[in-house]
Design an enzyme around this catalytic site. Structure first.
Site, PDB file in Angstrom:
ATOM      1  N   LYS A   1      12.955  20.597  28.473  1.00  0.00           N
ATOM      2  CA  LYS A   1      13.861  20.068  29.549  1.00  0.00           C
ATOM      3  C   LYS A   1      14.128  20.027  30.988  1.00  0.00           C
ATOM      4  O   LYS A   1      12.363  21.086  31.612  1.00  0.00           O
ATOM      5  CB  LYS A   1      14.795  20.502  29.540  1.00  0.00           C
ATOM      6  CG  LYS A   1      15.171  21.914  29.407  1.00  0.00           C
ATOM      7  CD  LYS A   1      15.886  22.714  28.512  1.00  0.00           C
ATOM      8  CE  LYS A   1      16.243  24.151  28.190  1.00  0.00           C
ATOM      9  NZ  LYS A   1      17.052  25.250  27.627  1.00  0.00           N
TER      10      LYS A   1
ATOM     11  N   TYR B   1      18.092  27.761  62.944  1.00  0.00           N
ATOM     12  CA  TYR B   1      19.385  27.930  63.087  1.00  0.00           C
ATOM     13  C   TYR B   1      19.757  28.928  62.017  1.00  0.00           C
ATOM     14  O   TYR B   1      19.695  30.411  62.385  1.00  0.00           O
ATOM     15  CB  TYR B   1      19.580  27.127  61.325  1.00  0.00           C
ATOM     16  CG  TYR B   1      19.007  25.595  61.404  1.00  0.00           C
ATOM     17  CD1 TYR B   1      19.861  24.649  62.694  1.00  0.00           C
ATOM     18  CD2 TYR B   1      18.091  25.152  60.595  1.00  0.00           C
ATOM     19  CE1 TYR B   1      19.138  23.497  62.812  1.00  0.00           C
ATOM     20  CE2 TYR B   1      18.211  23.810  60.470  1.00  0.00           C
ATOM     21  CZ  TYR B   1      18.923  22.732  61.624  1.00  0.00           C
ATOM     22  OH  TYR B   1      18.637  21.256  61.160  1.00  0.00           O
TER      23      TYR B   1
HETATM   24  C1  LIG Z   1      16.755  26.399  26.871  1.00  0.00           C
HETATM   25  C2  LIG Z   1      16.944  25.890  25.419  1.00  0.00           C
HETATM   26  C3  LIG Z   1      15.166  26.888  25.073  1.00  0.00           C
HETATM   27  C4  LIG Z   1      14.058  27.512  25.702  1.00  0.00           C
HETATM   28  O1  LIG Z   1      14.900  28.152  26.245  1.00  0.00           O
HETATM   29  P1  LIG Z   1      13.605  29.387  26.549  1.00  0.00           P
HETATM   30  O2  LIG Z   1      14.100  30.703  27.626  1.00  0.00           O
HETATM   31  O3  LIG Z   1      13.071  28.799  28.238  1.00  0.00           O
HETATM   32  O4  LIG Z   1      12.351  29.937  26.165  1.00  0.00           O
HETATM   33  C5  LIG Z   1      15.859  26.404  23.348  1.00  0.00           C
HETATM   34  N1  LIG Z   1      16.423  26.131  22.809  1.00  0.00           N
HETATM   35  C6  LIG Z   1      17.598  25.716  23.214  1.00  0.00           C
HETATM   36  C7  LIG Z   1      18.926  25.039  22.721  1.00  0.00           C
HETATM   37  C8  LIG Z   1      17.752  25.325  24.740  1.00  0.00           C
HETATM   38  O5  LIG Z   1      18.683  25.387  25.729  1.00  0.00           O
END
Ligand SMILES: *Cc1c(COP(=O)(O)O)cnc(C)c1O
Length: 379
Positions: free
Chosen positions: A45, A272
């Site tokens: 993601k 700035y």
């Molecule tokens: C983001 C996510 C993960 C992975 O999490 P990490 O801490 O990056 O390993 C796994 N399961 C779900 C449902 C997530 O939203």
């Protein structure tokens, strides 16, 4: 050219992210070694935590990952349009209009309530197809899913849906990166109780999964049939409380080049708000990166960069597109390489350091390096 950036091969900004695919490959194999005979769903993601969604997905397919996990429908569609063929689970919540697109692109839907499940069933029926779903059980995260204490009814309903294939059942940890695992163990117990349903009814079992990076490292009893590593795959630990029991390394280097050198006269201010005043005549360089790239403004007066194997202070307020670095009495030239995240021999700056300067967590640093920064892949 990669479809997830606006750049092509001829136009490369001095500011760029280099992703070492060999390192990600090693990290993947280290995680596999740790989990043994358990399936794996790398989580890609938010542009693969900043590493570039499509390219990382291609690598995961090549490495024979069992699934890919993304957060939103569009990420799944982008992968399908780029020829990724392995099963893709969309972890986020859905709303009705999206269901036909999930079906069209063969994406697995997270069913997080009975009414959504029924809606999925109905639309799949109308389109004369079957929807693949993973049922989401809420064991304490209180974000998505049917509460564990209502899970039996949820499972019962799922058996009645003729156009739905329940491929998996899963939950998510709220605090698995903490060294205190008390609540994680409570969540695990709730999940174990819920899925007893399949044994009690002697039903064929879907794939059960629960673990993110923190749990993969700390709670092997939560591995079930599949694990969902995100941050760990990219070589970063989810917190510094965790024992580093798997040998992963950061795969991402964020670099830029010196584009300007000057001497700032004593008592002149930089940037700035005039927040930094030169205590003496000061040699300084300007680097073309800023909060518009995801180099957080909140790191002003804290951040450092590496130049010629030495760390130097960023001075003045971080602008949208530029920063100024105090190089003290040293010299630097236009075109000299600057490292924002990464290492030059034994001098390094980690994602964790940037997170500390910005008052956030490594996840937010990585996912905020935006698409204005081209990604270069090294094998
Ligand atoms: C983001 C996510 C993960 C992975 O999490 P990490 O801490 O990056 O390993 C796994 N399961 C779900 C449902 C997530 O939203």
């Amino acid at each position: 050219m990669f479809s997830d950036t606006i750049f092509n091969d001829e136009i490369i900004r001095p500011t760029r992210v280099e992703v070492d695919l060999t390192t990600i490959r090693k990290n993947f194999n280290e995680i596999k070694k740790l989990i043994g005979n358990v399936k794996i769903m790398p989580i890609l993601k938010a542009n693969a935590y900043g590493h570039g969604l499509v390219r990382i997905a291609k690598l995961m397919e090549e490495l024979k990952a069992d699934y890919i996990g993304v957060a939103v429908l569009e990420e799944g569609i982008l992968l399908r349009r780029n020829g990724i063929n392995i099963p893709i689970l969309v972890l986020g919540g859905i709303w009705g209009n999206q269901i036909p697109l999930f079906l069209k692109y063969d994406l697995i839907i997270t069913a997080s309530s009975i009414s959504k499940l029924k809606q999925i069933d109905e639309i799949a029926g109308q389109l004369n197809t079957k929807a693949k779903v993973h049922l989401k059980i809420d064991t304490g995260m209180e974000r998505l899913g049917v509460h564990y204490y209502n899970s039996e009814q949820f499972f019962e309903e799922s058996l009645k849906c003729k156009n739905v294939i329940v491929d998996g059942v899963y939950s998510h940890f709220a605090n698995s990166e903490n060294s205190d695992l008390t609540f994680s163990k409570i969540q695990l117990e709730r999940f174990n109780q819920s899925i007893l349903f399949y044994d009690k009814k002697s039903l064929p079992k879907p794939i059960f999964h629960f673990s993110n990076s923190g749990a993969i490292l700390q709670l092997p009893e939560a591995n079930f049939d599949l694990v969902r590593p995100g941050l760990l795959l990219y070589g970063v630990y989810p917190s510094n409380e965790i024992i580093k029991k798997v040998k992963v390394e950061p795969a991402l280097t964020w670099k830029s080049l010196v584009v300007y050198f000057k001497v700032i006269k004593k008592d002149s201010t930089v940037g700035y708000g005039m927040t930094w005043k030169a205590p003496n005549d000061t040699r300084a360089v300007t680097i073309p990166v800023g909060y518009g790239d995801g180099y957080f403004r909140s790191m002003s007066h804290k951040a450092e960069v590496i130049l010629n194997k030495k760390r130097y202070q960023v001075v003045g307020t971080i602008s949208m597109d530029q920063i100024v670095v105090n190089i003290e009495n040293d010299s630097a030239y236009n075109g000299d390489e600057v490292i924002l995240i990464g290492k030059d021999e034994d001098v390094s700056i980690t994602v964790e350091e940037l997170a500390n300067w910005a008052g956030t967590i490594p996840y937010e640093i990585l996912t905020n390096i935006n698409t204005r920064v081209p990604r270069i892949y090294k094998e």
